[in-house]
Design a protein around this motif. Structure first.
Motif, mmCIF file in Angstrom:
data_model
loop_
_atom_site.group_PDB
_atom_site.id
_atom_site.type_symbol
_atom_site.label_atom_id
_atom_site.label_comp_id
_atom_site.label_asym_id
_atom_site.label_seq_id
_atom_site.Cartn_x
_atom_site.Cartn_y
_atom_site.Cartn_z
ATOM 1 N N GLN A 215 0.792 -1.248 0.029
ATOM 2 C CA GLN A 215 0.189 -0.063 0.003
ATOM 3 C C GLN A 215 0.770 1.286 -0.067
ATOM 4 O OE1 GLN A 215 -3.582 0.605 0.164
ATOM 5 N NE2 GLN A 215 -2.668 2.413 -0.532
ATOM 6 N N ALA A 217 1.617 5.507 -0.538
ATOM 7 C CA ALA A 217 1.106 7.123 -0.358
ATOM 8 C C ALA A 217 2.138 7.927 -0.910
ATOM 9 C CB ALA A 217 0.813 7.204 1.022
ATOM 10 N N ALA A 426 -2.957 6.582 -2.009
ATOM 11 C CA ALA A 426 -3.153 7.620 -1.201
ATOM 12 C C ALA A 426 -2.426 8.879 -1.597
ATOM 13 C CB ALA A 426 -3.313 7.096 0.192
ATOM 14 N N ARG A 427 -2.854 10.270 -1.338
ATOM 15 C CA ARG A 427 -2.122 11.340 -1.488
ATOM 16 C C ARG A 427 -2.549 12.389 -0.355
ATOM 17 N NH1 ARG A 427 -3.063 12.648 -8.138
ATOM 18 N NH2 ARG A 427 -4.894 11.711 -7.734
ATOM 19 N N LEU A 455 -3.088 9.354 7.291
ATOM 20 C CA LEU A 455 -2.646 8.869 5.783
ATOM 21 C C LEU A 455 -2.531 7.741 5.735
ATOM 22 C CD1 LEU A 455 -3.008 9.918 2.891
ATOM 23 C CD2 LEU A 455 -0.552 10.376 2.992
#
Length: 537
Positions: A215, A217, A426-427, A455
């Motif tokens: 995952q 980001a 994610a950002r 986040l």
């Protein structure tokens, strides 16, 4: 006294009867010879050396079969390793030391397999075949040699290209360890143009990847962020104990040049002191431990996009390709072109401008577009694309990238990148749209650290509360107790103010160009305000 009769002696001196059509095709019929030719080709395709055992030089065949069985054993071992530990297999192919014997083995196998096919053609003896069959067998042999030896040779060539690129880009240090279960890398887009003193990273993005799930980001730090902090164990703590805080001359992207020119001795073991300083600054700003960096020369970025075959994005608004800054004061000549809204496949030139342009908008719109380009590149880096364009990608990467990531660990990172494709990216941007416009001038680092934690470790969604059980009148209250009145319906919430209308669909590049020629910056600022909105195509 003789123990053998003259008749037996005469029989033993006769030439052997040539009845085996595989080894002795002279006495066989034309159809049998054709079947024999295809049979020998098939044997060489599946088990190089077996055709020589049954119809040629058995000594050569036995030697070739030993190598064939060894090769099949290695292939089976590689398949098992891919199923059990994919990272280890990828590391074998990406590590400069272990990839070299793989390259040599593949090249030797390609030459050996081709030699076996040519020897098989000699055993087939094409002159014994009918003219039409002779052409078919010869053509089939060429095709099989291309499929087998050609594929092995091309594979060795690709691995060698990757090895050369890895050696020129990445470091040879020890493996990195995840911190709090994550790898955190700083990705900078450096620009050392003729009008600049030294290199300044205009694109500053931290990529954080979960070491198990993949995952990922991305967190964008605006180039104009002020008061960047350093941890007490940073070499810069002694120089800037209160942060990089001298106003406009100390925005974060100036730190690279400042340390490179004035404080390189603070990082005596770093090949690039400026990049090491930027890692410390990014870590202090975000509250993360940054383990490595990748620096991309924005001047060569277009080569990478062209090698990829372009990058597909859904462009949100018009983006100008700025004209020259002839007076050096930031006032550009009218644009030389425009990137229009809608789904676009941008070539390297236009993708570079899409990621860099900030005329009539602020840096945050550019940050959003850069994040979008990154996500689009990641989505297009599928195995087929990488394999078919690997040599061009490797050549482009070696010209525009430098990094301190350990070369021996690239296989593990490649495996994480494959896992990352199965998750949404994610950002976060330390500025609009996630913070207000002036946040980067007066940043609240405690707030930034908390947002970064949210986040990377989002709280699990709360289960909805169960609906209250209906009152049946059988509880402690008297049965004749009147039921409570139902609550009055809530007044409708006031409508949110309408968002500004999107620019009209009939806006054209010609209309925008005329506004630029007229110097109508106010109207252009309004019409281009949405050009940071973008999604991967």
């Amino acid at each position: 006294m003789s123990f053998s009769s003259p008749k037996v002696s005469r029989a033993s001196n006769r030439p052997p009867v040539l009845t085996n059509p595989v080894r002795y095709p002279e006495s066989a019929s034309a159809p049998v010879r054709s079947k024999r030719a295809w049979f020998l080709l098939l044997l060489t395709l599946v088990l190089p050396g077996s055709a020589q055992i049954v119809a040629g030089n058995k000594r050569v065949g036995r030697l070739a079969l030993r190598f064939t069985f060894a090769a099949w054993a290695l292939v089976i071992a590689a398949v098992v390793l891919a199923l059990v530990n994919r990272d280890a297999l990828l590391n074998l192919f990406t590590n400069p030391w272990t990839s070299l014997p793989i390259i040599l083995a593949m090249a030797a196998a390609a030459v050996g397999w081709a030699a076996m096919f040519l020897n098989t053609l000699k055993i087939i003896r094409p002159t014994l075949l009918a003219p039409g069959m002779r052409a078919l067998v010869g053509g089939a042999l060429v095709v099989l040699m291309v499929v087998t030896s050609g594929t092995l040779g091309y594979g060795a060539f690709l691995i060698n290209s990757g090895r050369n690129a890895i050696t020129s880009i990445f470091a040879s240090g020890p493996d990195m360890k995840p911190v709090d279960g994550r790898y955190n890398f700083l990705v900078m887009g450096g620009d050392a143009g003729e009008d600049r003193t030294g290199r300044r990273p205009d694109s500053i993005i931290v990529v954080s990847i979960d070491a198990k799930t993949g995952q990922a980001a991305t967190i964008s730090i605006p180039r104009n962020l002020q008061n960047a902090r350093f941890s007490p164990n940073s070499p810069l703590w002694g120089v800037y104990p209160d942060g990089f805080n001298c106003g406009d001359n100390c925005i974060i992207n100036f730190l690279y040049t400042d340390v490179t020119n004035n404080h390189p001795d603070l990082y005596p073991n770093a090949p690039d002191p400026g990049a090491a300083a930027m890692m410390d600054a990014a870590g202090g700003v975000l509250g993360l431990s940054i383990q490595g960096y990748v620096l991309i020369d924005m001047g060569g970025f277009s080569d990478l996009i062209d090698a990829l075959g372009g990058v597909k994005v859904n462009v949100g608004g018009w983006v100008p390709i700025s004209g020259d800054d002839v007076y050096g004061n930031g006032q550009h000549l009218p644009p030389t072109g425009w990137i229009s809204p809608g789904e676009q496949t941008l070539d390297g030139y236009h993708a570079l401008w899409y990621a860099r342009s900030r005329q009539w908008v602020n840096d945050y719109a550019r940050s959003e577009r850069q994040q979008c380009i990154q996500a689009a590149i990641l989505s297009q880096m599928d195995p087929t694309t990488v394999l078919t364009k690997f040599n061009a990608l490797a050549a482009a990467g070696s010209k525009l990238m430098e990094s301190d990531l350990p070369a021996g660990q690239l296989g593990s990172f490649a495996s994480l990148a494959l896992k990352a494709k199965s998750h949404d990216l994610a950002r976060l941007t330390i500025g609009p749209p996630d913070f207000d416009l002036y946040f980067s001038t007066y940043p609240d680092f405690d707030v930034i650290h908390e947002r970064v934690k949210q986040l990377l470790n989002p709280a699990p969604a709360a289960d909805p509360a169960p609906a209250p059980a209906p009152d049946t009148g059988t509880g402690d209250a008297p049965a004749d107790t009147p039921a409570p009145e139902a609550p009055a319906p809530e007044a409708p919430a006031p409508e949110a103010p309408a968002a500004p209308a999107a620019p009209s669909a009939d806006i054209t590049a010609e209309y925008l160009q005329q506004l630029a020629i007229n110097g109508d910056d106010v109207t252009l600022g309004t019409l281009l305000a949405n050009n940071g909105s973008c999604t991967p195509g």
